[in-house]
Design a protein around this motif. Structure first.
Motif, short mmCIF file in Angstrom:
data_model
loop_
_atom_site.label_atom_id
_atom_site.label_comp_id
_atom_site.label_asym_id
_atom_site.label_seq_id
_atom_site.Cartn_x
_atom_site.Cartn_y
_atom_site.Cartn_z
N LYS A 37 0.87 -1.05 0.07
CA LYS A 37 -0.01 0.00 0.11
C LYS A 37 0.86 1.17 -0.11
CE LYS A 37 -3.16 2.52 2.83
NZ LYS A 37 -2.43 3.55 3.55
N LYS A 38 2.03 1.22 0.86
CA LYS A 38 2.75 2.27 0.70
C LYS A 38 3.55 2.50 -0.47
CE LYS A 38 6.88 3.92 3.32
NZ LYS A 38 8.14 3.66 4.20
N GLU A 39 3.88 1.51 -1.22
CA GLU A 39 4.70 1.56 -2.42
C GLU A 39 3.44 2.38 -3.65
OE1 GLU A 39 6.24 -1.98 -3.15
OE2 GLU A 39 7.75 -1.85 -1.61
N ILE A 40 2.32 1.74 -3.54
CA ILE A 40 1.49 2.43 -4.59
C ILE A 40 0.57 3.31 -4.37
CG2 ILE A 40 1.11 -0.09 -5.78
CD1 ILE A 40 -1.52 -0.36 -4.36
N ILE A 41 0.50 3.81 -3.06
CA ILE A 41 -0.40 5.05 -2.69
C ILE A 41 0.46 5.99 -1.83
CG2 ILE A 41 -2.54 5.77 -1.58
CD1 ILE A 41 -3.53 2.85 -1.93
N ASP A 42 0.95 5.54 -0.58
CA ASP A 42 1.49 6.57 0.26
C ASP A 42 2.59 7.49 -0.15
OD1 ASP A 42 -0.32 5.60 1.96
OD2 ASP A 42 0.75 4.34 2.97
N THR A 43 3.59 6.58 -0.82
CA THR A 43 4.69 7.31 -1.27
C THR A 43 4.51 7.91 -2.53
OG1 THR A 43 6.16 5.33 -0.41
CG2 THR A 43 7.31 6.84 -2.06
N PRO A 44 4.06 7.50 -3.71
CA PRO A 44 3.86 8.31 -4.69
C PRO A 44 2.60 9.50 -4.56
CG PRO A 44 2.79 6.30 -4.95
CD PRO A 44 3.41 6.34 -3.81
N LEU A 45 1.90 9.63 -3.54
CA LEU A 45 0.91 10.56 -3.26
C LEU A 45 1.90 11.96 -2.75
CD1 LEU A 45 -2.19 9.57 -1.01
CD2 LEU A 45 -2.15 11.01 -3.00
N LYS A 46 3.01 11.61 -2.24
CA LYS A 46 4.07 12.61 -1.61
C LYS A 46 4.75 13.55 -2.86
CE LYS A 46 4.98 10.30 2.56
NZ LYS A 46 5.83 9.20 3.07
N GLY A 47 4.58 12.80 -3.78
CA GLY A 47 5.51 13.40 -5.46
C GLY A 47 4.22 14.11 -6.01
N LYS A 48 4.74 14.53 -7.06
CA LYS A 48 3.81 15.30 -8.19
C LYS A 48 3.46 14.39 -9.16
CE LYS A 48 5.07 20.11 -7.70
NZ LYS A 48 5.72 21.30 -8.66
N LYS A 49 4.43 13.82 -9.96
CA LYS A 49 4.37 12.94 -11.11
C LYS A 49 3.23 11.90 -10.94
CE LYS A 49 7.45 11.34 -14.84
NZ LYS A 49 8.85 11.37 -15.00
N TYR A 50 3.26 10.99 -9.84
CA TYR A 50 2.28 10.00 -9.92
C TYR A 50 1.26 10.09 -8.74
CZ TYR A 50 5.98 8.24 -12.93
OH TYR A 50 6.76 8.21 -13.88
N SER A 51 1.08 11.30 -8.34
CA SER A 51 0.05 11.25 -7.19
C SER A 51 -1.38 11.07 -7.65
CB SER A 51 0.13 12.57 -6.55
OG SER A 51 0.10 13.57 -7.42
N PHE A 52 -1.72 11.42 -8.84
CA PHE A 52 -2.79 11.11 -9.40
C PHE A 52 -3.08 9.58 -9.37
CE2 PHE A 52 -6.13 10.95 -12.93
CZ PHE A 52 -7.29 11.51 -12.05
#
Lengths: 219, 169
Positions: A37-52
């Protein structure tokens, strides 16, 4: 209900091709551990490129994907054994981290026999330790030794675990008629599996052709 | 870090092939030694080989000379452990910024290439992604473009894998 423990690699490959809807068509529960969950949601949510992308994954939690608590002691044991498995001149090399180890630990803890994983090295770790050693040796040009104690303990822990990739999942979905598209079945199989390969699923072109042949014969 | 002096030597000669080979050699050591600085240096050396290949980086002669001087001086500092590789990374990113490339810069692309190499060598996707500090999704896209999987042995037949999938799904 049948259950599958999922690694982030398969979710990324399926999601990159807008294929997550297929999971809902099966009467199987798809479970993920905290680190996935952290790899597919929490971490990318912190950045711009993959937050959507991460937000879209977030919507699947509790429905398509169920987050389950793993056994941290078991996970750490898997990491320790895997990272002491191969060594070069007495120095063990690091080959695995929390994400994949968590998905394996969850499968063992929940007594789930199948792991959905698209990356090749976790698959080799489970299915062919000697093969993993050969790959590392051939590609780095260095010799590695297998720690027999770690290998035996790992084999005992991982015995019976089966691996499927997103490509097998989609192949079965096509076979069951979930893709009611106005194109020949062989083309749908070939194009869907090729798209998943381009998104990082570890499947060879030869295996894609074999899948097309099998699914076309049984049609 | 002795490799930094080799990198300096090859960079002065603008020998892209030697720089690329050196980058792989450093990566192997970084992987075996679990040394992040070596992995970072491998990425920097790969970027330098790419930079030497492209003529457009040299279009602004004044800026190019400043860049070369900074890289050479800092490679010497890194070689004598007086500086960390991050300084070299910053200089490379500044070079791309100078030419209007802010996101998909040469350093970023080198990180993806080296992450993909680590994965090919047997490092798990998550760990490779952490080692080069690149999201898994970007590594997967790069891996998908390579022949990594096509070159490896098939452990189970497709029929067996499809049977396993049908049983659980």
């Amino acid at each position: 209900m049948k259950r599958i423990s999922c690694d982030s690699s398969s979710i990324i490959a399926l999601s990159s091709n807008c294929l997550m809807w297929v999971l809902d068509k099966f009467e199987t529960e798809f479970i993920i551990p905290f680190y996935v969950k952290k790899e597919i949601i929490d971490t990318p949510l912190k950045g711009k490129k993959y937050s959507f992308e991460a937000m879209k994954h977030g919507l699947l939690i509790g429905n398509t994907l169920k987050v389950k608590e793993t056994d941290p002691i078991l996970r750490d044991k898997i990491i320790k054994l895997s990272n002491t498995l191969l060594s070069h001149k007495g120095k063990p090399i690091e080959i695995i981290q929390y994400g994949e180890a968590d998905a394996i630990a969850l499968a063992i803890k929940e007594d789930v026999s199948t792991l959905l994983v698209d990356e090749k090295n976790t698959r080799l770790l489970i299915e062919d330790l000697e093969g993993l050693k050969k790959v590392i040796e051939r590609r780095t040009g260095r010799d590695f030794e297998i720690n027999k104690t770690s290998a035996q303990e790992l084999n005992k822990l991982l015995k019976g675990l089966k691996i499927i990739r997103s490509t097998e999942l989609i192949a079965v979905a096509i076979k069951r008629g979930f893709f009611d598209w106005p194109y020949p079945r062989a083309d749908i199989v070939k194009n869907a599996l090729t798209a998943l390969k381009f998104s990082g699923c570890a499947i060879s072109s030869k295996e894609i052709n074999e899948t097309v042949d099998i699914l076309t014969q049984t049609h | 870090m002795k490799f930094a002096l080799d990198a300096l030597n090859f960079f002065k000669k603008t020998d892209t092939k030697l720089l690329r080979n050196l980058s792989d050699k450093i990566l192997i050591d970084g992987f075996i030694e679990k040394n992040n600085e070596l992995i970072n240096l491998s990425i920097v050396v790969h970027s330098l080989s790419k930079i030497c290949e492209k003529d457009y980086y040299k279009k602004d002669g004044v800026y190019w000379k400043t860049f070369v001087d900074k890289i050479q001086a800092n490679l010497e500092e890194v070689a004598s452990d007086k500086a960390q590789v991050i300084i070299l990374e910053k200089i490379i990113v500044e070079l791309d910024n100078h030419f209007g490339r802010y996101k998909n810069n040469v350093l970023h692309r080198s990180k993806i290439r080296k992450g993909s190499t680590l994965y090919a060598w047997g490092v798990s996707l998550t760990l490779a992604s952490q080692m080069v500090k690149i999201p898994e999704i970007e590594l997967m896209k790069q891996i998908g473009r390579t022949k990594i999987v096509d070159e490896e042995a098939q452990i189970k037949t497709i029929s067996e894998r499809l049977k396993d999938a049908e049983e659980i799904l």
